[in-house]
Design a protein around this motif. Structure first.
Motif, mmCIF file in Angstrom:
data_model
loop_
_atom_site.group_PDB
_atom_site.id
_atom_site.type_symbol
_atom_site.label_atom_id
_atom_site.label_comp_id
_atom_site.label_asym_id
_atom_site.label_seq_id
_atom_site.Cartn_x
_atom_site.Cartn_y
_atom_site.Cartn_z
ATOM 1 N N ASN B 221 9.522 -1.611 -17.041
ATOM 2 C CA ASN B 221 8.821 -0.400 -16.604
ATOM 3 C C ASN B 221 7.516 -0.688 -15.863
ATOM 4 O O ASN B 221 6.623 0.148 -15.819
ATOM 5 C CB ASN B 221 8.536 0.530 -17.793
ATOM 6 C CG ASN B 221 9.802 0.872 -18.544
ATOM 7 O OD1 ASN B 221 10.806 1.229 -17.924
ATOM 8 N ND2 ASN B 221 9.782 0.730 -19.866
ATOM 9 N N LEU B 223 4.868 -1.050 -12.992
ATOM 10 C CA LEU B 223 4.573 -0.465 -11.690
ATOM 11 C C LEU B 223 3.810 -1.485 -10.851
ATOM 12 O O LEU B 223 3.095 -2.337 -11.385
ATOM 13 C CB LEU B 223 3.738 0.810 -11.854
ATOM 14 C CG LEU B 223 4.409 1.934 -12.646
ATOM 15 C CD1 LEU B 223 3.446 3.100 -12.851
ATOM 16 C CD2 LEU B 223 5.677 2.408 -11.914
ATOM 17 N N ARG B 246 1.449 10.297 -1.674
ATOM 18 C CA ARG B 246 2.196 10.724 -2.866
ATOM 19 C C ARG B 246 3.623 11.147 -2.525
ATOM 20 O O ARG B 246 4.499 11.116 -3.385
ATOM 21 C CB ARG B 246 1.489 11.906 -3.533
ATOM 22 C CG ARG B 246 0.311 11.519 -4.396
ATOM 23 C CD ARG B 246 -0.326 12.778 -4.981
ATOM 24 N NE ARG B 246 -1.529 12.461 -5.720
ATOM 25 C CZ ARG B 246 -1.540 12.059 -6.994
ATOM 26 N NH1 ARG B 246 -0.408 11.924 -7.652
ATOM 27 N NH2 ARG B 246 -2.683 11.795 -7.594
ATOM 28 N N ARG B 252 4.459 6.577 -7.613
ATOM 29 C CA ARG B 252 4.368 7.202 -8.925
ATOM 30 C C ARG B 252 3.016 7.821 -9.209
ATOM 31 O O ARG B 252 2.907 8.833 -9.877
ATOM 32 C CB ARG B 252 4.650 6.163 -10.030
ATOM 33 C CG ARG B 252 6.066 5.604 -10.020
ATOM 34 C CD ARG B 252 7.097 6.714 -10.214
ATOM 35 N NE ARG B 252 8.437 6.178 -10.393
ATOM 36 C CZ ARG B 252 8.946 5.856 -11.583
ATOM 37 N NH1 ARG B 252 8.233 6.024 -12.678
ATOM 38 N NH2 ARG B 252 10.148 5.361 -11.664
ATOM 39 N N GLN B 253 1.971 7.185 -8.733
ATOM 40 C CA GLN B 253 0.644 7.664 -9.107
ATOM 41 C C GLN B 253 -0.379 7.090 -8.140
ATOM 42 O O GLN B 253 -0.194 5.995 -7.588
ATOM 43 C CB GLN B 253 0.321 7.184 -10.537
ATOM 44 C CG GLN B 253 -0.756 7.994 -11.233
ATOM 45 C CD GLN B 253 -0.785 7.700 -12.738
ATOM 46 O OE1 GLN B 253 0.175 7.167 -13.304
ATOM 47 N NE2 GLN B 253 -1.879 8.075 -13.390
ATOM 48 N N ALA B 265 3.582 2.175 -7.412
ATOM 49 C CA ALA B 265 4.929 2.526 -6.971
ATOM 50 C C ALA B 265 5.945 1.635 -7.660
ATOM 51 O O ALA B 265 5.595 0.719 -8.401
ATOM 52 C CB ALA B 265 5.033 2.391 -5.448
ATOM 53 N N ASP B 266 7.219 1.913 -7.377
ATOM 54 C CA ASP B 266 8.305 1.161 -8.018
ATOM 55 C C ASP B 266 8.479 -0.242 -7.449
ATOM 56 O O ASP B 266 9.133 -1.080 -8.054
ATOM 57 C CB ASP B 266 9.632 1.930 -7.865
ATOM 58 C CG ASP B 266 9.610 3.222 -8.667
ATOM 59 O OD1 ASP B 266 8.879 3.288 -9.676
ATOM 60 O OD2 ASP B 266 10.313 4.175 -8.270
ATOM 61 N N ALA B 415 -1.986 4.833 -15.963
ATOM 62 C CA ALA B 415 -0.536 5.041 -15.950
ATOM 63 C C ALA B 415 0.073 4.847 -17.337
ATOM 64 O O ALA B 415 1.228 5.197 -17.554
ATOM 65 C CB ALA B 415 0.112 4.062 -14.963
#
Lengths: 154, 716
Positions: B221, B223, B246, B252-253, B265-266, B415
């Motif tokens: 998980n 980031l 965004r 993601r944030q 981000a991923d 996060a």
């Protein structure tokens, strides 16, 4: 979804087609041996083979790779037995080691096509790979040694 | 513990280095994880560095960061020697922050200053000997024989009759024994591993992509973070619009941090693209008008007008009076530029929240500072911050700074997820803690007999130490601006070395070879000027001025370097320049052999001689000398960071040029074996390259290069 052939295995990755191969290898596939140095093709740390040729994976969108075979440092040999890896061990090349995956991939491509590289050949093939630690002398010696080892295996 | 502390004091003094007590800012309340190391599955925690398990395996906690200089190998070899096991049978891992791991030559847990082997030489051999003594005592008790009747051999304690007990068999019993008293280490004549070249222990992992650097960390998980920092050094965010960022894939944030804005981000590619889509209104801060020209003007003004404020760390006789008396004095100004470290692995930090704690996986040279910085950023006590030091993809002093850590911590806390923050190459080049610029004035005069009547060396520029370890400069003149300056070796009736601190408004930091590189350039080039002024050969001039030098190693390396290089016998069209220095307890001299082709300098060969005393691994020594020369060559020829309107103009390797394969010269350096105590070798060779080349340029062209890089003069 893009289908790639990485180290002999077909893999499907769900990434934007303009994603550089480097980040697919590292972040999507977890192949961490290929390094990020500059993202501009200036340092060679991200060098992999595509269809046998050394390419800068940071400058290669996955859409351009297609089904050409991609070889990374992890796929060069299963047990560090590639002549370049053997020679690198014998000459004890790395210092920090961060650039060495790229150096080894560039060197492996060189000796695949050149059985007895001269100093000028080595300069031409390796100038795109920066080593900040300055291991160039040992890289040069190791490439010559690798060519010998490869000749013996052939 | 008290015994060891006393021992450490002694060993530090005997190591040839100077003892200073660095108190790193923010580290005063740092916890001691040393005690927490006792692993319940490891019966013998022989000491802070060594664990021996019941299966006979030995683990070494290395308290220095592996950044290419070979400490995982050299320090493991030191403990292996005393423990009588092969170095490659020992599993090494990075030590956490801890009081036991404080570098006794520097007073804080620091990998730097070419101290690793010098500091470990007694400390770690003694750690190995302590562990061996425990095992011997356990075997003596088991067999009911005196310890003196036993010997250690390849992982076992052996009786006179050949009966053996392995370390694994003895581990539990040894753990129950009290700590050994005074232990003795082997004499050099008994060494079987120390002093012999062996393959580095980290090499196999660096051949197949498995060596884990900071940038390679992965967690479930996790980031990926990319950080936007103000292009103007010292500026920060006024306001920002992340609407577009965004909306981009994988984002993601977006987190505002103390140093900028982080996009999570991923994947890192997605994070980076979205970062570049942020609309940020930057407050440029105090450096909006800063430029290389204004920095140079500030230094010039300081040196010209503020001389009275200078501190004088060395004064032999009265150089000013001698200069005033002299019928003719020779004077020159030397200038050094800002430089970037350019580690090939960009700055990065991975932070993993774990309940009320956080774990950092970080390439750092300063574990305690990393812990303190993360604790402050997280609002946690230091004992809730665990530091895991990864391999470093180059250090060179860049990772003595912890500026890349807080944003990663802040983002991970925001996060509540693992975050790997990675800088771009451009981030790295434009937001370094740069090697500071200096402007130095050299003045000298001769006696009627041709000897030096006065040598005056005035250093002017920033003090890294005044920020990095301010307590040090309250006690003494910053020792890290005076290297290769106060130890001026040549015979002069009067010597004055002064330092005038002048700050330039941006972050500056230590870089490989530190002030050796700046001072050696000025001192050794000016010595060359004096040789020509005296109508003497530059080598013979130096050699004669070492006649009365009490330390023979200076003259010896100078003579050996000249012999090795074939001084005075360069092939037609080639020209030589020489430089001499002592640094980190190592004496060395290098000769550059160059030609001028199409008005550009071409460096064909660097030869020389190095006396670093006792070596642990000559093959690593060789690689460090060579690597230092290549590092010094890049700085000499092209290295320069310039600033316009507060913005660094160099972004990547196209504009901040490093040496490549085809530009790496032939290197031929002799190791002079003096039998002296170990000297440092990771840094000193860097410093002599620029003066040796510039002196060769003078020999070739009669053009004196008094500022670096050489490219500034159109010669590279």
């Amino acid at each position: 979804v893009v289908t790639l052939r990485i180290n002999g295995n077909p893999v499907e990755v769900d990434v934007a087609p303009d994603t550089p191969l480097l980040w697919v290898l590292r972040d999507t596939l977890g192949l961490m041996g290929t390094k990020f140095g500059c993202g501009q093709g200036l340092c060679g740390a991200c060098t992999v083979h595509v269809a046998g040729a050394p390419v800068r994976s940071c400058q290669t969108p996955v859409s351009a790779v297609g089904e050409y075979a991609v070889t990374t440092i992890e796929g060069l040999s299963p047990d560090s037995s590639h002549p370049v890896q053997q020679a690198w061990l014998e000459i004890d090349v790395p210092q920090c080691g961060y650039c060495q995956s790229g150096q080894i991939m560039s060197a492996a491509a060189l000796i695949a096509s050149n059985k007895a590289p001269t100093d000028a050949d080595i300069d031409a093939a390796m100038t795109g790979n920066i080593c900040r630690c300055g291991t160039y002398d040992r890289i040069r010696a190791a490439i010559k040694r690798a060519a010998q080892l490869a000749g013996r295996q052939a | 513990m008290s015994t060891r502390r006393e021992f450490l004091k002694t060993s530090a003094a005997a190591g040839g280095g100077f003892l200073i007590a660095i108190q790193l800012p923010g580290c005063a309340e740092g916890p001691d994880e040393t005690a927490a190391l006792a692993n319940p599955t490891s019966p013998v925690q022989a000491n802070a560095w060594l664990r021996i398990d019941t299966d006979g395996s030995v683990a070494f906690l290395c308290d220095k960061s592996e950044m290419g200089q070979g400490v995982y190998t050299s320090l493991t070899t030191l403990v292996a020697e005393e423990l009588d096991v092969p170095a490659d049978s020992i599993r090494f891992e990075a030590a956490p922050p801890g009081a036991a791991y404080v570098n006794t030559l520097l007073g804080a847990q620091v990998t730097g200053g070419s101290t690793s082997v010098r500091e470990a030489w007694d400390k770690l051999r003694r750690a190995g000997a302590e562990a061996r003594a425990r095992l011997v005592a356990a075997a003596a008790e088991h067999w009911g024989v005196p310890a003196a009747a036993l010997r250690a051999e390849n992982g076992a304690i052996v009786r006179a009759d050949g009966t053996r007990l392995t370390y694994g068999q003895l581990a539990a019993a040894a753990a129950a024994l009290p700590a050994p008293g005074e232990v003795t280490v082997k004499p050099a004549s008994a060494f079987t591993q120390v002093g012999k070249s062996r393959t580095r222990l980290d090499t196999p992992a660096k051949l197949n992509g498995t060596a884990p650097y900071g940038i390679d960390q992965r967690f479930a998980n996790m980031l990926y973070g990319a950080l936007a920092q103000c292009p103007v050094l010292g500026g920060n965010v006024r306001a920002f619009d992340d609407t577009r960022a965004r909306s981009m894939p994988g984002v993601r944030q977006v987190v505002q941090t103390g140093s900028g804005v982080v996009v999570l981000a991923d994947s890192w590619w997605q994070a980076r693209q979205a970062r570049d889509a942020l609309q940020i209104d930057w407050d440029p801060g105090p450096n909006a008008n800063l430029s290389s020209a204004s920095i140079a003007a500030g230094l010039a003004n300081a040196l010209a007008t503020r001389g009275a404020e200078a501190k004088v760390p060395r004064r032999d006789g009265d150089a000013d009076a001698a200069l005033a008396r002299a019928p003719k004095k020779i004077e020159a100004i030397y200038e050094l530029p800002l430089l970037a470290h350019a580690t090939l692995e960009p700055q990065n930090c991975t932070v993993v929240p774990d309940g009320d704690s956080i774990h950092l996986y970080v390439p750092t040279q300063v574990q305690q500072s990393a812990q303190a910085a993360a604790a402050a950023a997280a609002g946690l006590p230091p004992e809730k911050v665990f530091i895991h030091t990864t391999y470093l993809g180059g250090g060179f002093g860049r990772r003595l700074e912890v500026d890349f850590i807080p944003a990663a911590v802040e983002a991970a806390r925001a996060a509540n997820a693992p975050v790997k923050l990675v800088w771009t190459r451009e981030d790295d080049t434009t937001h370094d803690y740069y090697r500071p610029p200096y402007r130095d004035r050299c003045t000298a005069a001769f006696n009627a007999d041709g000897k030096l009547a006065a040598w005056k060396f005035e250093i002017c520029g920033p003090s890294v130490t005044s920020r990095w370890a301010p307590a040090v400069v309250e006690q003494m003149v910053d020792p890290f601006v005076l290297e290769a300056a106060t130890n001026y070796p040549y015979d002069a009736d009067n010597v004055l070395v002064s330092y005038l601190q002048h700050e330039i408004g941006i972050n500056v930091g230590y870089m490989r070879s530190v002030s050796h590189a700046t001072n050696c350039f000025a001192v050794e080039c000016f010595m060359d000027e004096l040789a020509y002024a005296a109508n003497q050969d530059p080598y013979e001039f130096r050699r004669a001025l070492l006649d009365r030098q009490a330390e023979p190693r200076w003259r010896q390396v100078l003579e050996r370097a000249a012999a090795r290089a074939g001084w005075g016998r360069a092939p037609a069209g080639r020209f030589q320049g020489i430089a001499l220095m002592e640094g980190y307890g190592t004496f060395l001299s290098l000769v550059a052999e160059i030609s001028i082709e199409n008005d550009k300098v071409r460096v064909h060969k660097i030869s020389g001689a190095v006396d670093l005393g006792q070596m642990v691994n000559p093959a690593i020594v060789d690689s460090q000398i060579r690597g230092g020369i290549v590092f010094g060559l890049a700085s000499a020829l092209w290295g320069e960071i310039t600033i316009e309107n507060g913005v660094v103009q160099q972004k990547s390797f196209d504009t901040y040029r490093l040496v490549r394969m085809n530009e790496s010269p032939e290197i031929d350096v002799e190791i002079v074996e003096s039998g002296a105590a170990p000297g440092g070798i990771g840094e000193p060779s860097v410093a002599l390259v620029a003066p040796a080349i510039c002196n060769a340029i003078y020999a070739a062209t009669k053009q004196r290069v008094r500022s670096l890089p050489i490219a500034r003069h159109g010669l590279a």
